[in-house]
Write a protein that holds these residues in place. Structure first.
Motif, short mmCIF file in Angstrom:
data_model
loop_
_atom_site.label_atom_id
_atom_site.label_comp_id
_atom_site.label_asym_id
_atom_site.label_seq_id
_atom_site.Cartn_x
_atom_site.Cartn_y
_atom_site.Cartn_z
N GLY A 75 0.81 -1.21 0.00
CA GLY A 75 0.00 0.00 0.00
C GLY A 75 0.84 1.26 0.00
O GLY A 75 0.48 2.26 -0.61
N TRP A 76 1.99 1.22 0.69
CA TRP A 76 2.86 2.40 0.72
C TRP A 76 3.38 2.73 -0.67
O TRP A 76 3.51 3.90 -1.04
CB TRP A 76 4.02 2.19 1.69
CG TRP A 76 5.03 1.20 1.21
CD1 TRP A 76 5.03 -0.13 1.44
CD2 TRP A 76 6.18 1.46 0.40
NE1 TRP A 76 6.11 -0.73 0.82
CE2 TRP A 76 6.83 0.24 0.18
CE3 TRP A 76 6.71 2.62 -0.15
CZ2 TRP A 76 7.98 0.14 -0.58
CZ3 TRP A 76 7.87 2.51 -0.91
CH2 TRP A 76 8.49 1.28 -1.11
N TYR A 77 3.65 1.68 -1.45
CA TYR A 77 4.17 1.87 -2.80
C TYR A 77 3.11 2.49 -3.70
O TYR A 77 3.39 3.44 -4.44
CB TYR A 77 4.65 0.52 -3.35
CG TYR A 77 5.17 0.57 -4.75
CD1 TYR A 77 6.41 1.13 -5.02
CD2 TYR A 77 4.42 0.05 -5.81
CE1 TYR A 77 6.88 1.18 -6.31
CE2 TYR A 77 4.90 0.10 -7.10
CZ TYR A 77 6.13 0.66 -7.35
OH TYR A 77 6.59 0.72 -8.63
N GLN A 78 1.90 1.96 -3.65
CA GLN A 78 0.81 2.49 -4.47
C GLN A 78 0.49 3.94 -4.07
O GLN A 78 0.25 4.79 -4.92
CB GLN A 78 -0.44 1.62 -4.34
CG GLN A 78 -0.32 0.28 -4.98
CD GLN A 78 -0.17 0.37 -6.47
OE1 GLN A 78 -0.67 1.28 -7.12
NE2 GLN A 78 0.55 -0.58 -7.03
N GLY A 79 0.49 4.20 -2.76
CA GLY A 79 0.25 5.56 -2.29
C GLY A 79 1.35 6.52 -2.72
O GLY A 79 1.07 7.66 -3.09
N ALA A 80 2.59 6.07 -2.64
CA ALA A 80 3.72 6.93 -3.05
C ALA A 80 3.69 7.22 -4.55
O ALA A 80 3.95 8.36 -4.97
CB ALA A 80 5.03 6.27 -2.66
N ILE A 81 3.36 6.22 -5.34
CA ILE A 81 3.23 6.43 -6.79
C ILE A 81 2.09 7.42 -7.07
O ILE A 81 2.22 8.29 -7.92
CB ILE A 81 3.00 5.08 -7.52
CG1 ILE A 81 4.23 4.20 -7.42
CG2 ILE A 81 2.61 5.30 -8.98
CD1 ILE A 81 5.45 4.76 -8.11
N THR A 82 1.00 7.28 -6.34
CA THR A 82 -0.10 8.22 -6.49
C THR A 82 0.35 9.64 -6.14
O THR A 82 0.02 10.60 -6.83
CB THR A 82 -1.29 7.80 -5.60
OG1 THR A 82 -1.69 6.48 -5.96
CG2 THR A 82 -2.47 8.74 -5.77
N GLY A 83 1.13 9.78 -5.07
CA GLY A 83 1.64 11.09 -4.68
C GLY A 83 2.56 11.71 -5.71
O GLY A 83 2.45 12.89 -6.03
N ILE A 84 3.45 10.91 -6.26
CA ILE A 84 4.38 11.41 -7.27
C ILE A 84 3.63 11.82 -8.54
O ILE A 84 3.88 12.88 -9.12
CB ILE A 84 5.47 10.36 -7.58
CG1 ILE A 84 6.36 10.15 -6.36
CG2 ILE A 84 6.29 10.74 -8.80
CD1 ILE A 84 7.18 11.37 -5.97
N LEU A 85 2.68 10.98 -8.98
CA LEU A 85 1.91 11.32 -10.18
C LEU A 85 1.03 12.55 -9.95
O LEU A 85 0.84 13.36 -10.87
CB LEU A 85 1.06 10.12 -10.62
CG LEU A 85 1.84 8.96 -11.23
CD1 LEU A 85 0.91 7.80 -11.53
CD2 LEU A 85 2.56 9.40 -12.49
N TYR A 86 0.50 12.70 -8.75
CA TYR A 86 -0.28 13.89 -8.40
C TYR A 86 0.60 15.14 -8.54
O TYR A 86 0.18 16.13 -9.14
CB TYR A 86 -0.80 13.74 -6.98
CG TYR A 86 -1.67 14.87 -6.49
CD1 TYR A 86 -3.02 14.89 -6.75
CD2 TYR A 86 -1.12 15.92 -5.75
CE1 TYR A 86 -3.83 15.92 -6.29
CE2 TYR A 86 -1.92 16.95 -5.29
CZ TYR A 86 -3.27 16.96 -5.56
OH TYR A 86 -4.04 17.98 -5.11
#
Length: 130
Positions: A75-86
């Motif tokens: 989940g941390w990875y998916q959330g971090a990718i979401t943050g970077i793409l945001y």
């Protein structure tokens, strides 16, 4: 929740895209709230930067929470990718809409986006029912 699904029958299956969808939805609602607050209160435009950062952080936290909750693992990875793409999409939008240039210090905004996204993904993954 069932009433909403009746009117909007689509569901974004990918955790990152669904997280981005929710993040930008909450960002738009926050921007609407800020514009209404600016119109009907004595608030000045110069004092909006703090509120803008708070709205971006909260919308990113909600979006990465959704992303982590819909992920199968990491989940941390998916959330971090979401943050970077945001953050990338915000920079692209500001570049295209405001005709601004990228400065060296602008890349430091990716660090809080990564961290907030990872924290939201962790909480989202732990909130998921197995």
């Amino acid at each position: 929740m069932e009433h909403i699904r009746r009117f909007m029958p689509f569901r974004i299956a990918g955790p990152t895209l669904s997280g981005l969808w929710y993040a930008y939805l909450w960002m738009m609602l926050g921007a609407l709230f800020l514009s209404l607050l600016l119109k009907w209160s004595p608030l000045e435009e110069t004092s909006l930067s703090t509120f803008t950062y708070v709205i971006h952080a909260l919308s990113l936290l909600i979006g990465s929470f959704v992303s982590g909750k819909r992920s199968e693992r990491k989940g941390w990875y998916q959330g971090a990718i979401t943050g970077i793409l945001y953050a990338i999409l915000l920079f692209v939008i500001s570049f295209l809409a405001l005709d601004s240039t990228f400065k060296g210090g602008d890349f430091f905004y990716f660090i809080p986006a990564f961290l907030i996204g990872a924290i939201g993904g962790i909480f989202g993954k732990n909130a998921r029912k197995n």
